[in-house]
Write a protein that holds these residues in place. Sequence first.
Motif, PDB file in Angstrom:
ATOM      1  N   GLY A  12       5.768   1.740 -24.144  1.00  0.00           N
ATOM      2  CA  GLY A  12       7.047   1.036 -24.090  1.00  0.00           C
ATOM      3  C   GLY A  12       7.880   1.301 -22.855  1.00  0.00           C
ATOM      4  O   GLY A  12       8.963   0.731 -22.703  1.00  0.00           O
ATOM      5  N   LEU A  13       7.397   2.171 -21.974  1.00  0.00           N
ATOM      6  CA  LEU A  13       8.136   2.483 -20.745  1.00  0.00           C
ATOM      7  C   LEU A  13       7.432   1.872 -19.542  1.00  0.00           C
ATOM      8  O   LEU A  13       6.255   2.152 -19.292  1.00  0.00           O
ATOM      9  CB  LEU A  13       8.245   3.998 -20.558  1.00  0.00           C
ATOM     10  N   ALA A  14       8.152   1.042 -18.801  1.00  0.00           N
ATOM     11  CA  ALA A  14       7.637   0.495 -17.543  1.00  0.00           C
ATOM     12  C   ALA A  14       8.162   1.352 -16.400  1.00  0.00           C
ATOM     13  O   ALA A  14       9.376   1.554 -16.273  1.00  0.00           O
ATOM     14  CB  ALA A  14       8.083  -0.949 -17.358  1.00  0.00           C
ATOM     15  N   THR A  15       7.246   1.862 -15.586  1.00  0.00           N
ATOM     16  CA  THR A  15       7.623   2.673 -14.431  1.00  0.00           C
ATOM     17  C   THR A  15       7.335   1.892 -13.158  1.00  0.00           C
ATOM     18  O   THR A  15       6.205   1.480 -12.922  1.00  0.00           O
ATOM     19  CB  THR A  15       6.852   4.005 -14.403  1.00  0.00           C
ATOM     20  N   ILE A  16       8.370   1.675 -12.365  1.00  0.00           N
ATOM     21  CA  ILE A  16       8.257   1.001 -11.074  1.00  0.00           C
ATOM     22  C   ILE A  16       8.468   2.054  -9.999  1.00  0.00           C
ATOM     23  O   ILE A  16       9.526   2.690  -9.949  1.00  0.00           O
ATOM     24  CB  ILE A  16       9.309  -0.119 -10.932  1.00  0.00           C
ATOM     25  N   THR A  17       7.464   2.234  -9.143  1.00  0.00           N
ATOM     26  CA  THR A  17       7.546   3.258  -8.101  1.00  0.00           C
ATOM     27  C   THR A  17       7.485   2.617  -6.721  1.00  0.00           C
ATOM     28  O   THR A  17       6.488   1.971  -6.376  1.00  0.00           O
ATOM     29  CB  THR A  17       6.394   4.276  -8.236  1.00  0.00           C
ATOM     30  N   LEU A  18       8.531   2.772  -5.941  1.00  0.00           N
ATOM     31  CA  LEU A  18       8.515   2.338  -4.549  1.00  0.00           C
ATOM     32  C   LEU A  18       7.597   3.288  -3.797  1.00  0.00           C
ATOM     33  O   LEU A  18       7.780   4.514  -3.847  1.00  0.00           O
ATOM     34  CB  LEU A  18       9.927   2.358  -3.963  1.00  0.00           C
ATOM     35  N   ASN A  19       6.607   2.738  -3.090  1.00  0.00           N
ATOM     36  CA  ASN A  19       5.504   3.570  -2.602  1.00  0.00           C
ATOM     37  C   ASN A  19       5.236   3.387  -1.106  1.00  0.00           C
ATOM     38  O   ASN A  19       4.112   3.135  -0.694  1.00  0.00           O
ATOM     39  CB  ASN A  19       4.245   3.250  -3.424  1.00  0.00           C
ATOM     40  N   ARG A  20       6.283   3.570  -0.303  1.00  0.00           N
ATOM     41  CA  ARG A  20       6.122   3.611   1.152  1.00  0.00           C
ATOM     42  C   ARG A  20       6.785   4.888   1.684  1.00  0.00           C
ATOM     43  O   ARG A  20       7.708   4.826   2.512  1.00  0.00           O
ATOM     44  CB  ARG A  20       6.779   2.404   1.829  1.00  0.00           C
ATOM     45  N   PRO A  21       6.359   6.052   1.229  1.00  0.00           N
ATOM     46  CA  PRO A  21       7.049   7.286   1.628  1.00  0.00           C
ATOM     47  C   PRO A  21       7.048   7.512   3.130  1.00  0.00           C
ATOM     48  O   PRO A  21       7.990   8.106   3.671  1.00  0.00           O
ATOM     49  CB  PRO A  21       6.276   8.380   0.883  1.00  0.00           C
ATOM     50  N   GLU A  22       6.005   7.027   3.815  1.00  0.00           N
ATOM     51  CA  GLU A  22       5.931   7.210   5.267  1.00  0.00           C
ATOM     52  C   GLU A  22       7.020   6.427   5.991  1.00  0.00           C
ATOM     53  O   GLU A  22       7.370   6.733   7.134  1.00  0.00           O
ATOM     54  CB  GLU A  22       4.545   6.785   5.782  1.00  0.00           C
ATOM     55  N   ALA A  23       7.573   5.407   5.334  1.00  0.00           N
ATOM     56  CA  ALA A  23       8.648   4.594   5.902  1.00  0.00           C
ATOM     57  C   ALA A  23       9.949   4.773   5.123  1.00  0.00           C
ATOM     58  O   ALA A  23      10.829   3.919   5.166  1.00  0.00           O
ATOM     59  CB  ALA A  23       8.246   3.116   5.913  1.00  0.00           C
ATOM     60  N   MET A  24      10.063   5.904   4.409  1.00  0.00           N
ATOM     61  CA  MET A  24      11.244   6.198   3.592  1.00  0.00           C
ATOM     62  C   MET A  24      11.514   5.086   2.582  1.00  0.00           C
ATOM     63  O   MET A  24      12.647   4.784   2.248  1.00  0.00           O
ATOM     64  CB  MET A  24      12.461   6.485   4.476  1.00  0.00           C
ATOM     65  N   ASN A  25      10.416   4.477   2.116  1.00  0.00           N
ATOM     66  CA  ASN A  25      10.468   3.416   1.111  1.00  0.00           C
ATOM     67  C   ASN A  25      11.353   2.242   1.534  1.00  0.00           C
ATOM     68  O   ASN A  25      12.029   1.619   0.712  1.00  0.00           O
ATOM     69  CB  ASN A  25      10.910   3.991  -0.239  1.00  0.00           C
ATOM     70  N   ALA A  26      11.317   1.958   2.837  1.00  0.00           N
ATOM     71  CA  ALA A  26      12.061   0.815   3.370  1.00  0.00           C
ATOM     72  C   ALA A  26      11.443  -0.492   2.865  1.00  0.00           C
ATOM     73  O   ALA A  26      10.248  -0.574   2.572  1.00  0.00           O
ATOM     74  CB  ALA A  26      12.043   0.838   4.896  1.00  0.00           C
ATOM     75  N   MET A  27      12.289  -1.506   2.791  1.00  0.00           N
ATOM     76  CA  MET A  27      11.895  -2.790   2.234  1.00  0.00           C
ATOM     77  C   MET A  27      11.351  -3.742   3.297  1.00  0.00           C
ATOM     78  O   MET A  27      12.121  -4.455   3.958  1.00  0.00           O
ATOM     79  CB  MET A  27      13.101  -3.462   1.564  1.00  0.00           C
ATOM     80  N   ASN A  28      10.016  -3.738   3.499  1.00  0.00           N
ATOM     81  CA  ASN A  28       9.432  -4.823   4.290  1.00  0.00           C
ATOM     82  C   ASN A  28       9.127  -5.981   3.345  1.00  0.00           C
ATOM     83  O   ASN A  28       9.342  -5.875   2.123  1.00  0.00           O
ATOM     84  CB  ASN A  28       8.190  -4.356   5.055  1.00  0.00           C
ATOM     85  N   ILE A  29       8.658  -7.094   3.867  1.00  0.00           N
ATOM     86  CA  ILE A  29       8.467  -8.276   3.029  1.00  0.00           C
ATOM     87  C   ILE A  29       7.512  -8.005   1.879  1.00  0.00           C
ATOM     88  O   ILE A  29       7.769  -8.373   0.730  1.00  0.00           O
ATOM     89  CB  ILE A  29       7.987  -9.470   3.884  1.00  0.00           C
ATOM     90  N   GLU A  30       6.402  -7.341   2.181  1.00  0.00           N
ATOM     91  CA  GLU A  30       5.409  -7.056   1.150  1.00  0.00           C
ATOM     92  C   GLU A  30       6.024  -6.250   0.012  1.00  0.00           C
ATOM     93  O   GLU A  30       5.797  -6.535  -1.181  1.00  0.00           O
ATOM     94  CB  GLU A  30       4.248  -6.279   1.766  1.00  0.00           C
ATOM     95  N   THR A  31       6.825  -5.258   0.349  1.00  0.00           N
ATOM     96  CA  THR A  31       7.445  -4.401  -0.660  1.00  0.00           C
ATOM     97  C   THR A  31       8.479  -5.159  -1.464  1.00  0.00           C
ATOM     98  O   THR A  31       8.568  -5.002  -2.691  1.00  0.00           O
ATOM     99  CB  THR A  31       8.089  -3.173   0.013  1.00  0.00           C
ATOM    100  N   LYS A  32       9.267  -5.986  -0.795  1.00  0.00           N
ATOM    101  CA  LYS A  32      10.294  -6.758  -1.499  1.00  0.00           C
ATOM    102  C   LYS A  32       9.680  -7.700  -2.522  1.00  0.00           C
ATOM    103  O   LYS A  32      10.177  -7.831  -3.649  1.00  0.00           O
ATOM    104  CB  LYS A  32      11.153  -7.531  -0.496  1.00  0.00           C
ATOM    105  N   VAL A  33       8.611  -8.365  -2.138  1.00  0.00           N
ATOM    106  CA  VAL A  33       7.945  -9.287  -3.061  1.00  0.00           C
ATOM    107  C   VAL A  33       7.381  -8.534  -4.259  1.00  0.00           C
ATOM    108  O   VAL A  33       7.544  -8.940  -5.419  1.00  0.00           O
ATOM    109  CB  VAL A  33       6.832 -10.071  -2.335  1.00  0.00           C
ATOM    110  N   ALA A  34       6.709  -7.403  -3.990  1.00  0.00           N
ATOM    111  CA  ALA A  34       6.108  -6.623  -5.064  1.00  0.00           C
ATOM    112  C   ALA A  34       7.175  -6.031  -5.989  1.00  0.00           C
ATOM    113  O   ALA A  34       7.002  -6.008  -7.215  1.00  0.00           O
ATOM    114  CB  ALA A  34       5.243  -5.515  -4.476  1.00  0.00           C
ATOM    115  N   PHE A  35       8.271  -5.547  -5.422  1.00  0.00           N
ATOM    116  CA  PHE A  35       9.364  -4.986  -6.225  1.00  0.00           C
ATOM    117  C   PHE A  35       9.988  -6.078  -7.088  1.00  0.00           C
ATOM    118  O   PHE A  35      10.228  -5.880  -8.284  1.00  0.00           O
ATOM    119  CB  PHE A  35      10.395  -4.355  -5.289  1.00  0.00           C
ATOM    120  N   ARG A  36      10.241  -7.224  -6.489  1.00  0.00           N
ATOM    121  CA  ARG A  36      10.800  -8.347  -7.259  1.00  0.00           C
ATOM    122  C   ARG A  36       9.895  -8.705  -8.431  1.00  0.00           C
ATOM    123  O   ARG A  36      10.357  -8.854  -9.572  1.00  0.00           O
ATOM    124  CB  ARG A  36      10.970  -9.559  -6.348  1.00  0.00           C
TER     125      ARG A  36
END
Length: 267
Positions: A12-36
């Motif tokens: 019942g728990l959804a875990t969303i992990t931002l996974n660009r630690p090398e870029a301080m988890n900055a939002m590039n297009i790929e990350t924004k789409v996946a996070f959305r």
Amino acid sequence: MADTVLYEVSDGLATITLNRPEAMNAMNIETKVAFRDAALAAAADEGVRAILLTAAGDRAFCVGQDLKEHIGLLAADKKSGSGQTMSTVREHYNPIVRALTGAAKPVVAAVNGVAAGAGFGFALAADYRLVADTAAFNTSFAGVALTADSGISWTLPRVVGPGRAADLLLFPRSVSAQEAYELGIANRVVPAAELRGEAEKVARALAGGPTLAYAALKESLAYALSHSLDESLEKEDELQVRAGASEDHTIAVQAFVNKEKPKYLGR
């Protein structure tokens, strides 16, 4: 889904992990789409009863827009005249924030490091924020000649008040974990090494709780911030009737009478 964002559902728990630690988890297009896409999936899934938002690494939760990618996109926009780059607010950030704030289930953010710009906004979109003692917050927008996005013009003044919000937005600075707690940005500050475990404990407790009641509490709080007392009383009545008709309410009352711990079904 791109590996820049990890998505997992368990009990019942959804875990969303931002996974660009090398870029301080900055939002590039790929990350924004996946996070959305992950945020929308978690909000829509009736089997998900709580959402935990986390980030990889120990330096940053999310520093907002990936400026290295952004500057290239701006240059391309100038050549084409398309202005497409700034549509990211409409296409990515707004749906993420709407999904998190509008989810009919509690959202917990585990802020492990710097949360700046949109990263700050995403943390504020959660209902409950656990913050590592080494973390910090920064609005950042004015520092790169931009205005607020990621919902922060709505969430920040509701958390810290309009005056402090204006100060933090007009004069961006690093807000320590302790100051964040004093301002109400952090609900709890914990040692960095204990953050993930404590956040999972809180999120799993919420995932096992009365989901419909939590959803009603979220709706009630959001409604009352922009409506009169009389309107809010009417909303409370409407939501309480709904909560009172839930199976979980019956389970809770029966458990109380029997002096037992309730086992909620989330319906």
